[in-house]
Design a protein around this motif. Structure first.
Motif, mmCIF file in Angstrom:
data_model
loop_
_atom_site.group_PDB
_atom_site.id
_atom_site.type_symbol
_atom_site.label_atom_id
_atom_site.label_comp_id
_atom_site.label_asym_id
_atom_site.label_seq_id
_atom_site.Cartn_x
_atom_site.Cartn_y
_atom_site.Cartn_z
ATOM 1 N N GLY A 1 -5.760 3.338 -5.662
ATOM 2 C CA GLY A 1 -5.870 3.838 -7.030
ATOM 3 C C GLY A 1 -6.042 5.343 -7.084
ATOM 4 N N ALA A 2 -6.827 5.904 -6.120
ATOM 5 C CA ALA A 2 -7.015 7.351 -6.063
ATOM 6 C C ALA A 2 -5.715 8.061 -5.710
ATOM 7 C CB ALA A 2 -8.113 7.693 -5.058
ATOM 8 N N LYS A 3 -4.910 7.459 -4.833
ATOM 9 C CA LYS A 3 -3.644 8.071 -4.445
ATOM 10 C C LYS A 3 -2.635 8.075 -5.579
ATOM 11 C CE LYS A 3 -2.591 9.343 -0.904
ATOM 12 N NZ LYS A 3 -2.650 10.691 -0.328
ATOM 13 N N SER A 4 -2.742 7.068 -6.475
ATOM 14 C CA SER A 4 -1.769 6.967 -7.570
ATOM 15 C C SER A 4 -2.079 7.903 -8.729
ATOM 16 C CB SER A 4 -1.724 5.523 -8.077
ATOM 17 O OG SER A 4 -2.960 5.159 -8.653
ATOM 18 N N LEU A 5 -3.278 8.497 -8.731
ATOM 19 C CA LEU A 5 -3.659 9.401 -9.829
ATOM 20 C C LEU A 5 -2.970 10.754 -9.679
ATOM 21 C CD1 LEU A 5 -7.462 8.637 -10.110
ATOM 22 C CD2 LEU A 5 -5.619 7.798 -11.558
ATOM 23 N N PRO B 1 -8.355 12.793 6.286
ATOM 24 C CA PRO B 1 -8.102 13.587 5.076
ATOM 25 C C PRO B 1 -6.867 13.167 4.300
ATOM 26 C CG PRO B 1 -8.682 15.003 6.927
ATOM 27 C CD PRO B 1 -8.518 13.616 7.482
ATOM 28 N N GLU B 2 -5.799 12.704 4.996
ATOM 29 C CA GLU B 2 -4.561 12.387 4.285
ATOM 30 C C GLU B 2 -4.630 11.064 3.528
ATOM 31 O OE1 GLU B 2 -4.101 10.998 8.595
ATOM 32 O OE2 GLU B 2 -4.836 12.756 7.510
ATOM 33 N N THR B 3 -5.696 10.279 3.707
ATOM 34 C CA THR B 3 -5.775 8.974 3.050
ATOM 35 C C THR B 3 -6.591 8.991 1.774
ATOM 36 O OG1 THR B 3 -7.727 8.302 4.295
ATOM 37 C CG2 THR B 3 -5.587 7.821 5.275
ATOM 38 N N HIS B 4 -7.243 10.108 1.427
ATOM 39 C CA HIS B 4 -8.042 10.133 0.206
ATOM 40 C C HIS B 4 -8.086 11.529 -0.367
ATOM 41 C CE1 HIS B 4 -11.506 12.041 2.267
ATOM 42 N NE2 HIS B 4 -11.171 11.262 3.285
ATOM 43 N N THR B 5 -8.481 11.615 -1.578
ATOM 44 C CA THR B 5 -8.606 12.894 -2.254
ATOM 45 C C THR B 5 -10.025 13.417 -2.101
ATOM 46 O OG1 THR B 5 -9.275 11.870 -4.331
ATOM 47 C CG2 THR B 5 -6.921 12.155 -3.969
ATOM 48 N N ALA C 1 -11.739 -3.911 -1.079
ATOM 49 C CA ALA C 1 -12.189 -3.118 -2.219
ATOM 50 C C ALA C 1 -11.974 -1.629 -1.951
ATOM 51 C CB ALA C 1 -13.656 -3.396 -2.507
ATOM 52 N N THR C 2 -12.232 -1.206 -0.713
ATOM 53 C CA THR C 2 -12.019 0.193 -0.353
ATOM 54 C C THR C 2 -10.543 0.550 -0.380
ATOM 55 O OG1 THR C 2 -13.985 0.110 1.052
ATOM 56 C CG2 THR C 2 -12.469 1.927 1.407
ATOM 57 N N LEU C 3 -9.694 -0.354 0.118
ATOM 58 C CA LEU C 3 -8.251 -0.109 0.081
ATOM 59 C C LEU C 3 -7.751 -0.006 -1.356
ATOM 60 C CD1 LEU C 3 -6.663 -2.378 2.856
ATOM 61 C CD2 LEU C 3 -6.778 0.112 2.798
ATOM 62 N N ALA C 4 -8.235 -0.908 -2.218
ATOM 63 C CA ALA C 4 -7.800 -0.876 -3.618
ATOM 64 C C ALA C 4 -8.229 0.428 -4.284
ATOM 65 C CB ALA C 4 -8.378 -2.079 -4.368
ATOM 66 N N LEU D 1 0.824 -1.204 0.000
ATOM 67 C CA LEU D 1 0.000 0.000 0.000
ATOM 68 C C LEU D 1 0.859 1.256 0.000
ATOM 69 C CD1 LEU D 1 -2.612 -1.064 2.714
ATOM 70 C CD2 LEU D 1 -2.962 -1.040 0.240
ATOM 71 N N PRO D 2 0.332 2.375 -0.483
ATOM 72 C CA PRO D 2 1.039 3.654 -0.361
ATOM 73 C C PRO D 2 1.271 4.009 1.106
ATOM 74 C CG PRO D 2 -0.779 3.820 -1.921
ATOM 75 C CD PRO D 2 -0.922 2.499 -1.246
ATOM 76 N N ALA D 3 2.222 4.909 1.346
ATOM 77 C CA ALA D 3 2.614 5.250 2.717
ATOM 78 C C ALA D 3 1.435 5.757 3.541
ATOM 79 C CB ALA D 3 3.729 6.294 2.694
ATOM 80 N N ALA D 4 0.580 6.592 2.937
ATOM 81 C CA ALA D 4 -0.566 7.130 3.685
ATOM 82 C C ALA D 4 -1.514 6.022 4.120
ATOM 83 C CB ALA D 4 -1.305 8.160 2.824
ATOM 84 N N LEU D 5 -1.723 5.037 3.250
ATOM 85 C CA LEU D 5 -2.616 3.930 3.595
ATOM 86 C C LEU D 5 -1.954 2.963 4.573
ATOM 87 C CD1 LEU D 5 -4.358 3.167 0.189
ATOM 88 C CD2 LEU D 5 -5.284 4.345 2.179
ATOM 89 N N GLN D 6 -0.630 2.864 4.552
ATOM 90 C CA GLN D 6 0.045 2.047 5.556
ATOM 91 C C GLN D 6 -0.164 2.628 6.950
ATOM 92 O OE1 GLN D 6 4.123 0.996 4.778
ATOM 93 N NE2 GLN D 6 3.731 0.505 2.634
ATOM 94 N N ARG D 7 -0.145 3.955 7.041
ATOM 95 C CA ARG D 7 -0.431 4.593 8.333
ATOM 96 C C ARG D 7 -1.891 4.382 8.727
ATOM 97 N NH1 ARG D 7 2.939 8.578 5.992
ATOM 98 N NH2 ARG D 7 1.111 9.750 5.270
ATOM 99 N N ALA D 8 -2.782 4.413 7.737
ATOM 100 C CA ALA D 8 -4.206 4.236 8.025
ATOM 101 C C ALA D 8 -4.533 2.805 8.448
ATOM 102 C CB ALA D 8 -5.034 4.623 6.807
ATOM 103 N N THR D 9 -3.691 1.856 8.068
ATOM 104 C CA THR D 9 -3.934 0.449 8.414
ATOM 105 C C THR D 9 -3.013 -0.023 9.532
ATOM 106 O OG1 THR D 9 -2.416 -0.223 6.628
ATOM 107 C CG2 THR D 9 -4.767 -0.134 6.102
#
Length: 283
Positions: A279-283, A208-212, A272-275, A138-146
């Protein structure tokens, strides 16, 4: 790049495997404390149940079933070396064999207590490595969220494993009536703890830091999450309460598969939410 989201069948196998490690976790702890089941067969039945659940994903991986060809990140075929997680999972079978060989009438021998301790530690290591592997892609922000995912994975194993163990004990007709209140209270406490951890994991995805701004994690999933909660918590706890302190085999037979289905649905929604968030973070 984030790892590909597991198929529904793969997620179900992962949920069953987590429950198997939970069975081993409780069995190992009870042997370590000298509270293990009396009699060789009473030990081998839950041990074998845990082994069946833990290894359920290895057979389709060996047969190279599409979508199920990986087991702990390893493709078991020539030219593919086992991953660290797969090696630890394979090593966990050593204390299983030790417990199976040393199981006796009272299970008070120091060697089987040691084997029980190793079984418990290996189960914990497999659960922690599984959570680490899931977070590593996972991206760094999502690693913190998990960050709570390892604790959630262990609590899930403890909860589902206790239900499987409850079912196995009742099926053997060896439930100790004078100790019936202890698993009754423990299961309810584990259900409460798991519910709080899962709520915290979902809440972390809304930071806020985990999604756009264009993406809101979990949007539109509330009805499905309610169904998952009913299957995971409401039905098993209701069956537990209606079954009474003495235990009821039909109640356990209802509670265990209900919890498995609920956890399968919950995990599908969360992954599904993590994926989508990755994907949103990679855009």
């Amino acid at each position: 790049m984030p790892a590909k989201r597991p198929s529904r069948a793969a997620t179900l196998l992962q949920v069953l495997e987590t429950g198997g490690y939970g069975v081993w976790l409780w069995l190992g702890l009870s042997l370590l404390l000298g509270l293990g089941p009396l009699g060789r067969s009473s030990t081998l039945v839950p041990l074998g149940l845990g082994a069946a659940l833990v290894s359920i994903g290895l057979l389709p991986a060996c047969l190279q079933v599409p979508g199920l060809s990986r087991w702990h990140g390893w493709q078991p075929r020539p030219g593919h070396h086992p991953t660290r997680s797969a090696l630890v999972a394979l090593a966990s079978w050593l204390p299983v064999l030790a417990v199976a060989g040393l199981a006796q009438g009272s299970n008070g021998f120091w060697a089987i207590r040691l084997a029980g301790a190793m079984l418990m530690l290996c189960s914990l290591a497999c659960l922690l490595l599984s959570a680490h592997d899931d977070r590593a892609c996972l991206p760094a922000a999502l690693q913190r969220a998990t960050a709570l995912l390892p604790a959630g994975r262990i609590t899930t194993a403890a909860y589902t494993g206790s239900l499987w163990l409850w079912l196995a004990v009742l099926a053997q007709g060896e439930f100790a009536g004078h100790r019936g209140a202890y698993p009754w209270v423990m299961l309810l406490a584990l259900a409460l703890g798991l519910g709080l951890l899962e709520s915290a994991l979902w809440q972390s995805l809304r930071e806020p830091e985990t999604h756009t701004g264009e993406y809101a994690p979990g949007r539109g999933m509330l009805p499905a999450r309610l169904v998952a909660a009913v299957l995971t918590y409401a039905l098993p706890c209701a069956a537990l309460l209606l079954g009474g302190v003495a235990g009821s085999l039909p109640a356990a037979a209802l509670a265990t598969p209900s919890c498995v289905l609920g956890q399968w649905l919950e995990r599908q929604l969360y992954e599904a939410t993590l994926a989508a968030a990755a994907g949103a973070k990679s855009l």
